[in-house]
Structures are given as structure tokens and as C-alpha cells.
Design an enzyme around this catalytic site. Structure first.
Site, PDB file in Angstrom:
ATOM      1  N   ASP A 154       5.676   4.833   4.830  1.00  0.00           N
ATOM      2  CA  ASP A 154       7.238   3.534   5.425  1.00  0.00           C
ATOM      3  C   ASP A 154       6.807   2.571   4.859  1.00  0.00           C
ATOM      4  OD1 ASP A 154       3.507   3.156   6.357  1.00  0.00           O
ATOM      5  OD2 ASP A 154       4.320   2.011   7.905  1.00  0.00           O
ATOM      6  N   HIS A 158       0.973  -1.121  -0.193  1.00  0.00           N
ATOM      7  CA  HIS A 158       0.008   0.126   0.060  1.00  0.00           C
ATOM      8  C   HIS A 158       0.779   1.016  -0.331  1.00  0.00           C
ATOM      9  CE1 HIS A 158       0.818  -0.519   4.094  1.00  0.00           C
ATOM     10  NE2 HIS A 158       0.517   0.701   4.425  1.00  0.00           N
ATOM     11  N   HIS A 186      -7.114  -1.650   5.562  1.00  0.00           N
ATOM     12  CA  HIS A 186      -6.052  -0.466   5.917  1.00  0.00           C
ATOM     13  C   HIS A 186      -6.304   0.672   6.263  1.00  0.00           C
ATOM     14  CE1 HIS A 186      -2.227   0.332   7.846  1.00  0.00           C
ATOM     15  NE2 HIS A 186      -1.823   0.925   6.855  1.00  0.00           N
TER      16      HIS A 186
HETATM   17 ZN    ZN Z   1       2.817   0.994   8.213  1.00  0.00          ZN
HETATM   18 ZN    ZN Z   2      -0.120   1.367   6.719  1.00  0.00          ZN
END
Ligand code: ZN
Ligand code: ZN
Length: 254
Positions: free
Chosen positions: A64, A60, A145
Site C-alpha cells: 500500500d 517501507h 513497524h
Molecule cells: Zn500502510
Molecule cells: Zn505498513
């Protein structure tokens, strides 16, 4: 297959836990799963030539998990233009929306579409059910998510299988994708005492591993708060197989 955890951490800056990045080596071919900030540096520390990577799989578009993509492509663009690397290109896979995301940033930052720097690469959104990439068979599932388009990946070769979750909440999709896998790497952002709506707790990781019947569970994507709890014990309440707390540069053979 050999998996190297390049980053067992999150977006929290840390010297010991880099952001999400996982390297898979299978019969001399190299694959990256997520490429968060610090991934390229960890590849150097692992002694792997980043120019050998031909496939990158992104779960995704949170920073990060993706920030080093532009660092890598910018480097390859320069090396291609100076003749340091040849024509062998790169396929970058990701969830729906990755093309739009890439184009927006490319126009502003890297300018890879400029024909003077025509380093060959393709951005590919996951649409087909299964894909073949190099010498791997790759399956994937859409997972929840937050508001993100997010996917998890299952990699198969020679009768062995590894599943990497990316970030997600508990759901049947990851259990189905992980069915009987030899190795399951799950994000474990929280201890069970501090659940989050868009991430897994250690107890949920244990439940998923048990319900999917996997052989081994790795807890990764560890927020600093998880260091204060016995997350292995929390996962083992549900999953009776081996559970490992990820560390940067840890290698696991499957
Ligand atoms: Zn993450
Ligand atoms: Zn994430």
C-alpha cells in the site's frame, strides 16, 4: 511548500481513500512520498504531470506504499524508448532492502536494467543522516513497524518543515524527528479503543504531536474502522493545536 494528499487510505480498496501517496510541491519542483496503488491516478486527478517528479521517497515496502512504483517506471521506460521524455532521471529513496526488493521485481516484471531501455534512475538506500534532494533538505529516522525496515521523513525548505511518518508504532524516534515541525502527517490506522502493535491510534498521534511541539497535525492512512470514531477528539485530548482528518486531494500549504 504545498502538500497534496493523494491517498489518505490503506491497502483496503476504496473509491474515496486511495493507498498511501503524498505530493510535495516546492518552487516548481515535485516530490512524491510513498506511491501506493492509485497514486498515479490521483496525480492525474490533481492535474500534476507525473513526468515532472524527480524524487520519490518510500517509507517501507508494504504494497500500500509502493505498488505504483512499477506502474510509473514501466510508463517512463516506454516513453523514454519512444523519445516522448528526455534524459532527466529519477532518484528513488527508501529504507535498507529497497535495492534488493527492486531488483527482484525488476527482473520479473519491468526489466528496466535492460540497456535498450536505459531510462536513467537510481535506487538509493537511506544511509547518510541528511540529504539534499532538489531544493529540499531531507532528514529521516528509522522507525518501528512490525518486521519491516521503515523510515519517516522530515522535509525542510525556507525555514519551514513537514514530517511524514509512513507506518509505525509509538516511539521516541518520530518525536525527535518531528520536533517543532510546522506540519506533521501521521498514520492513524486505529481508534484508541482498538490498538495495534505495529500502527498508531488517534490518541498516540495526539501524544506524539504534543510531545514534539508541532504546529499542526494531520491524521491519515485511515483504516475503514476509524470512520466510526471521533479520531479528532481522541487526538485532541493530548494535542491542543489544529488536527485535520485527511482526505484524498486535500491541499495544505506550509
Ligand atoms: Zn500502510
Ligand atoms: Zn505498513
Amino acid at each position: 511548500m504545498k502538500l497534496t494528499i493523494l491517498g489518505s487510505g490503506t491497502h483496503y480498496p476504496s473509491l474515496v481513500r486511495s493507498a498511501a501517496g503524498y505530493l510535495l510541491e516546492n518552487k516548481k519542483k515535485y516530490y512524491l512520498f510513498d506511491i501506493g496503488p492509485g497514486t498515479i491516478r490521483r496525480l492525474l486527478e490533481a492535474g500534476v504531470d507525473y513526468r515532472k517528479i524527480r524524487h520519490i521517497f518510500i517509507t517501507h515496502l508494504h504494497g500500500d506504499h509502493v505498488a505504483d512504483l512499477f506502474h510509473l517506471l514501466f510508463t517512463l521506460k516506454v516513453q523514454y524508448s519512444t523519445g516522448e521524455i528526455g534524459k532527466a532521471g529519477m532518484d528513488i529513496f527508501g529504507p535498507k532492502g529497497i535495492k534488493k526488493f527492486f531488483n527482484a521485481l525488476d527482473n520479473q516484471v519491468v526489466n528496466l536494467r535492460n540497456p535498450i531501455f536505459s531510462f536513467p534512475f537510481r535506487i538509493r538506500e537511506m544511509t547518510k543522516e541528511n540529504i539534499n534532494a532538489g531544493n529540499l533538505k531531507v532528514k529521516w529516522a528509522k522507525v518501528k513497524h512490525g518486521s519491516q525496515q521503515a523510515v519517516s521523513y522530515r522535509l525542510e525548505s525556507g525555514g519551514k518543515s513537514i514530517v511524514y511518518s509512513g507506518d509505525l508504532e509509538y516511539g521516541q524516534e518520530i518525536i525527535k524527528l518531528s520536533r517543532n515541525a510546522d506540519l506533521l502527517i501521521l498514520e492513524c490506522s486505529r481508534p484508541e479503543q482498538l490498538p495495534s502493535r505495529s500502527h498508531l491510534t488517534a490518541a498516540e498521534c495526539g501524544r506524539i504531536a504534543a510531545e514534539a511541539g508541532v504546529k499542526k497535525l494531520v491524521l491519515s492512512h485511515l483504516y475503514p474502522i476509524t470512520e466510526k470514531y471521533d479520531i479528532i477528539k481522541q487526538a485532541k485530548k493530548y494535542f491542543k493545536g489544529p488536527v485535520v482528518r485527511a482526505k484524498d486531494l486535500m491541499e495544505i500549504r506550509v
